[in-house]
Design a protein around this motif. Structure first.
Motif, PDB file in Angstrom:
ATOM      1  N   GLU A 153      47.707  42.150  30.490  1.00 22.19           N
ATOM      2  CA  GLU A 153      48.825  41.403  29.826  1.00 22.19           C
ATOM      3  C   GLU A 153      48.594  39.672  29.914  1.00 22.19           C
ATOM      4  N   ILE A 154      48.325  39.521  31.278  1.00 24.51           N
ATOM      5  CA  ILE A 154      48.285  38.089  31.569  1.00 24.51           C
ATOM      6  C   ILE A 154      46.748  37.449  31.043  1.00 24.51           C
TER       7      ILE A 154
ATOM      8  N   ASN B 273      44.258  33.976  26.676  1.00 24.53           N
ATOM      9  CA  ASN B 273      43.610  34.218  25.671  1.00 24.53           C
ATOM     10  C   ASN B 273      44.226  33.663  24.284  1.00 24.53           C
ATOM     11  N   GLU B 274      45.309  34.215  24.183  1.00 27.74           N
ATOM     12  CA  GLU B 274      46.204  33.791  22.866  1.00 27.74           C
ATOM     13  C   GLU B 274      46.323  32.259  22.756  1.00 27.74           C
TER      14      GLU B 274
ATOM     15  N   SER C 218      38.063  30.845  29.947  1.00 29.86           N
ATOM     16  CA  SER C 218      37.618  30.907  31.409  1.00 29.86           C
ATOM     17  C   SER C 218      36.704  30.140  31.933  1.00 29.86           C
ATOM     18  N   SER C 219      36.226  30.217  33.209  1.00 27.53           N
ATOM     19  CA  SER C 219      35.375  29.197  33.770  1.00 27.53           C
ATOM     20  C   SER C 219      34.043  29.387  33.200  1.00 27.53           C
TER      21      SER C 219
ATOM     22  N   TRP D  38      39.590  38.394  31.219  1.00 30.87           N
ATOM     23  CA  TRP D  38      39.574  39.684  31.414  1.00 30.87           C
ATOM     24  C   TRP D  38      40.357  40.074  32.836  1.00 30.87           C
ATOM     25  N   PRO D  39      40.930  41.142  32.938  1.00 30.47           N
ATOM     26  CA  PRO D  39      42.022  41.726  34.149  1.00 30.47           C
ATOM     27  C   PRO D  39      41.087  41.346  35.497  1.00 30.47           C
ATOM     28  N   SER D  40      39.985  41.521  35.332  1.00 30.56           N
ATOM     29  CA  SER D  40      39.288  41.319  36.747  1.00 30.56           C
ATOM     30  C   SER D  40      39.266  39.963  37.150  1.00 30.56           C
TER      31      SER D  40
END
Length: 224
Positions: free
Chosen positions: A191-192, A197-198, A203-204, A210-212
Motif C-alpha cells: 500500500e505504501i 507511485n500514485e 524510485s532510485s 515495489w514492496p521490497s
C-alpha cells in the motif's frame, strides 16, 4: 476557466536563441492547460542558470499571477530550481503553481523531490572533488587528453561509500511522505509503494516502487 501564467526556462543563451528545449516545455504547458480546461494568459521565458534565484522573468510571472489570480504553470519541477530553499520561498508566496509533469503533487511531495534533486547535484559535485583530491594524492596528472580516463580510474574506490550515502539520504528524505501514507491508513508495504507511485515519485532507479524497496527503506532508517 482556470487561468495560467506560463514559465519556461533554459540554462544558456544558445538554448534560448535556438529554441532548444523551449518547444518541448511549451508543448507540455499547452497540453496541461487543455486537459484542465484552462487558458494561458501569458508566457515568460527565462535564460538563466538553475542555481540562481534572482530571475527577473520568474518574478514578473509571479507578479502577474498575483494581479490576475492566475496559477503559475511550469513544464517540470526542475525548471524552477534544484534548491530546497528556493522551492520553499516560492511555496510560501501567495501564488499557486503546478508542474505539468506532476499536476497532483502536494507541497510535501514537492519539498521531497526538490530535496532529492539538490542532494544529487551536491553529491555529484562532491564525488568530482573527491576524485580530484585522490588523483592528486596518487600523483595522477589531471591535464591532457586522458584526464577523463584518469578520473574514472580514481573513482571506483569512492563509489561504494557514495552509493550507500546516497541511498541513506534518499531513505531519510522519503520518511515524511511514508508517514503521510501511514496516517491515511496505508499500513502494508504494498500500500505504501502504491501511495508513492500514485503521487508520481520515482524510485532510485527511475521507475515504480515495489514492496521490497519500501522494506529496504525501513531497514536503512531503522523503522519497523
Amino acid at each position: 476557466m482556470v487561468r495560467y501564467v506560463g514559465y519556461l526556462r533554459v540554462s544558456t543563451q544558445r538554448q534560448g536563441t535556438s529554441g532548444l528545449g523551449l518547444e518541448a516545455q511549451q508543448s507540455a504547458l499547452i497540453a496541461h492547460a487543455s486537459r484542465s480546461a484552462g487558458h494561458i494568459i501569458e508566457t515568460f521565458v527565462e535564460i538563466e542558470s538553475g542555481r540562481r534565484s534572482d530571475r527577473p522573468q520568474l518574478q514578473a510571472a509571479l507578479h502577474l499571477c498575483k494581479l490576475t489570480g492566475a496559477t503559475l504553470l511550469i513544464a517540470k519541477l526542475d525548471r524552477l530550481a534544484r534548491s530546497v530553499a528556493f522551492i520553499a520561498n516560492l511555496m510560501e508566496s501567495s501564488v499557486e503553481f503546478v508542474a505539468a509533469d506532476m499536476p497532483y503533487a502536494n507541497k510535501l511531495t514537492v519539498h521531497i523531490l526538490a530535496a532529492m534533486a539538490e542532494y544529487e547535484r551536491e553529491a555529484i559535485s562532491e564525488r568530482t572533488r573527491s576524485a580530484l583530491r585522490a588523483a592528486k594524492e596518487r600523483g595522477v596528472k589531471l591535464g591532457g587528453p586522458n584526464k577523463g580516463a584518469n578520473l574514472r580510474n580514481c573513482a571506483p574506490s569512492l563509489g561504494g561509500q557514495r552509493s550507500k550515502e546516497k541511498a541513506d539520504q534518499m531513505a531519510r528524505s522519503l520518511l515524511p511522505i511514508i508517514e503521510e501514507a501511514r496516517r491515511s491508513g496505508k499500513s502494508s508495504l504494498r500500500e505504501i509503494a502504491e501511495f508513492l507511485n500514485e503521487r508520481g515519485i520515482l524510485s532510485s532507479r527511475g521507475g515504480r516502487w515495489w514492496p521490497s524497496q519500501i522494506r529496504n527503506i525501513f531497514r536503512r532508517v531503522g523503522v519497523d
